[in-house]
Design a protein around this motif. Structure first.
Motif, PDB file in Angstrom:
ATOM      1  N   VAL A  19     -11.332  13.582 -13.772  1.00 11.52           N
ATOM      2  CA  VAL A  19      -9.907  13.838 -13.535  1.00 11.52           C
ATOM      3  C   VAL A  19      -9.697  15.288 -13.097  1.00 11.52           C
ATOM      4  CG1 VAL A  19      -7.615  13.901 -14.595  1.00 11.52           C
ATOM      5  CG2 VAL A  19      -9.182  12.019 -15.112  1.00 11.52           C
ATOM      6  N   THR A  20     -10.369  16.225 -13.742  1.00 15.17           N
ATOM      7  CA  THR A  20     -10.249  17.639 -13.379  1.00 15.17           C
ATOM      8  C   THR A  20     -10.688  17.882 -11.944  1.00 15.17           C
ATOM      9  OG1 THR A  20     -10.561  18.317 -15.674  1.00 15.17           O
ATOM     10  CG2 THR A  20     -10.979  19.983 -13.994  1.00 15.17           C
ATOM     11  N   LYS A  21     -11.766  17.242 -11.525  1.00 16.29           N
ATOM     12  CA  LYS A  21     -12.235  17.383 -10.141  1.00 16.29           C
ATOM     13  C   LYS A  21     -11.178  16.872  -9.174  1.00 16.29           C
ATOM     14  CE  LYS A  21     -15.860  16.121  -6.898  1.00 16.29           C
ATOM     15  NZ  LYS A  21     -17.096  15.371  -6.671  1.00 16.29           N
ATOM     16  N   ALA A  22     -10.595  15.711  -9.466  1.00 18.34           N
ATOM     17  CA  ALA A  22      -9.549  15.167  -8.592  1.00 18.34           C
ATOM     18  C   ALA A  22      -8.367  16.138  -8.504  1.00 18.34           C
ATOM     19  CB  ALA A  22      -9.095  13.802  -9.104  1.00 18.34           C
ATOM     20  N   LEU A  23      -7.969  16.705  -9.636  1.00 15.45           N
ATOM     21  CA  LEU A  23      -6.856  17.664  -9.627  1.00 15.45           C
ATOM     22  C   LEU A  23      -7.202  18.898  -8.801  1.00 15.45           C
ATOM     23  CD1 LEU A  23      -5.745  17.440 -13.362  1.00 15.45           C
ATOM     24  CD2 LEU A  23      -4.635  16.400 -11.364  1.00 15.45           C
ATOM     25  N   SER A  24      -8.443  19.356  -8.890  1.00 15.03           N
ATOM     26  CA  SER A  24      -8.853  20.540  -8.127  1.00 15.03           C
ATOM     27  C   SER A  24      -8.917  20.259  -6.626  1.00 15.03           C
ATOM     28  CB  SER A  24     -10.210  21.065  -8.619  1.00 15.03           C
ATOM     29  OG  SER A  24     -11.262  20.215  -8.196  1.00 15.03           O
ATOM     30  N   GLN A  25      -8.976  18.973  -6.246  1.00 14.51           N
ATOM     31  CA  GLN A  25      -9.011  18.587  -4.839  1.00 14.51           C
ATOM     32  C   GLN A  25      -7.622  18.234  -4.307  1.00 14.51           C
ATOM     33  OE1 GLN A  25     -11.860  15.364  -5.149  1.00 14.51           O
ATOM     34  NE2 GLN A  25     -13.555  16.719  -4.635  1.00 14.51           N
ATOM     35  N   GLY A  26      -6.596  18.533  -5.087  1.00 10.63           N
ATOM     36  CA  GLY A  26      -5.233  18.328  -4.612  1.00 10.63           C
ATOM     37  C   GLY A  26      -4.563  17.050  -5.064  1.00 10.63           C
ATOM     38  N   TRP A  27      -5.252  16.221  -5.837  1.00 15.10           N
ATOM     39  CA  TRP A  27      -4.632  15.016  -6.379  1.00 15.10           C
ATOM     40  C   TRP A  27      -3.702  15.432  -7.511  1.00 15.10           C
ATOM     41  CZ3 TRP A  27      -5.586  10.197  -4.275  1.00 15.10           C
ATOM     42  CH2 TRP A  27      -6.625  10.128  -3.356  1.00 15.10           C
ATOM     43  N   GLN A  28      -2.655  14.633  -7.745  1.00 14.08           N
ATOM     44  CA  GLN A  28      -1.697  14.918  -8.812  1.00 14.08           C
ATOM     45  C   GLN A  28      -1.663  13.740  -9.770  1.00 14.08           C
ATOM     46  OE1 GLN A  28       2.034  15.794  -6.917  1.00 14.08           O
ATOM     47  NE2 GLN A  28       1.403  17.860  -6.400  1.00 14.08           N
ATOM     48  N   LEU A  29      -1.458  14.056 -11.049  1.00 16.72           N
ATOM     49  CA  LEU A  29      -1.352  12.989 -12.040  1.00 16.72           C
ATOM     50  C   LEU A  29      -0.162  12.102 -11.714  1.00 16.72           C
ATOM     51  CD1 LEU A  29      -1.958  15.003 -15.327  1.00 16.72           C
ATOM     52  CD2 LEU A  29      -3.622  13.645 -14.035  1.00 16.72           C
ATOM     53  N   HIS A  30      -0.331  10.814 -11.916  1.00 15.12           N
ATOM     54  CA  HIS A  30       0.743   9.846 -11.699  1.00 15.12           C
ATOM     55  C   HIS A  30       0.870   9.043 -12.994  1.00 15.12           C
ATOM     56  CE1 HIS A  30       3.406   7.255  -9.388  1.00 15.12           C
ATOM     57  NE2 HIS A  30       2.828   6.235  -9.999  1.00 15.12           N
ATOM     58  N   GLY A  31       1.839   9.416 -13.808  1.00 13.81           N
ATOM     59  CA  GLY A  31       1.991   8.759 -15.097  1.00 13.81           C
ATOM     60  C   GLY A  31       0.997   9.291 -16.113  1.00 13.81           C
ATOM     61  N   GLY A  32       0.996   8.683 -17.265  1.00 18.42           N
ATOM     62  CA  GLY A  32       0.109   9.115 -18.333  1.00 18.42           C
ATOM     63  C   GLY A  32      -1.200   8.339 -18.325  1.00 18.42           C
ATOM     64  N   PRO A  33      -2.156   8.791 -19.112  1.00 14.91           N
ATOM     65  CA  PRO A  33      -3.432   8.097 -19.196  1.00 14.91           C
ATOM     66  C   PRO A  33      -3.293   6.778 -19.958  1.00 14.91           C
ATOM     67  CG  PRO A  33      -3.372   9.867 -20.785  1.00 14.91           C
ATOM     68  CD  PRO A  33      -2.109   9.973 -19.962  1.00 14.91           C
TER      69      PRO A  33
END
Length: 68
Positions: A19-33
């Motif tokens: 998840v951290t890698k995705a966030l560092s690549q510009g992805w944004q959280l969508h809802g909660g886990p």
């Protein structure tokens, strides 16, 4: 165009790094886990939806979502 991915894995540090890698690549959280018990492996599984805007690119179902 908004791209959607659902990341899954065992609820451990490896999943958090995914998840951290995705966030560092510009992805944004969508809802909660989400969490669920896998009765076969006897472990908790986690999931997290992420989205990212992909400008000026047509959708191609054969293209990996991580390439947008």
């Amino acid at each position: 165009m908004l791209i959607y991915r659902f990341l899954t894995g065992e609820d451990d540090a490896t999943f958090c790094h995914k998840v951290t890698k995705a966030l560092s690549q510009g992805w944004q959280l969508h809802g909660g886990p989400t969490y669920a018990f896998d009765s076969h492996s006897k472990k908790m599984r986690a999931g997290q939806a992420v989205t990212r805007a992909a400008k000026d690119q047509p959708y191609d179902p054969d293209k990996p979502l991580s390439d947008y």
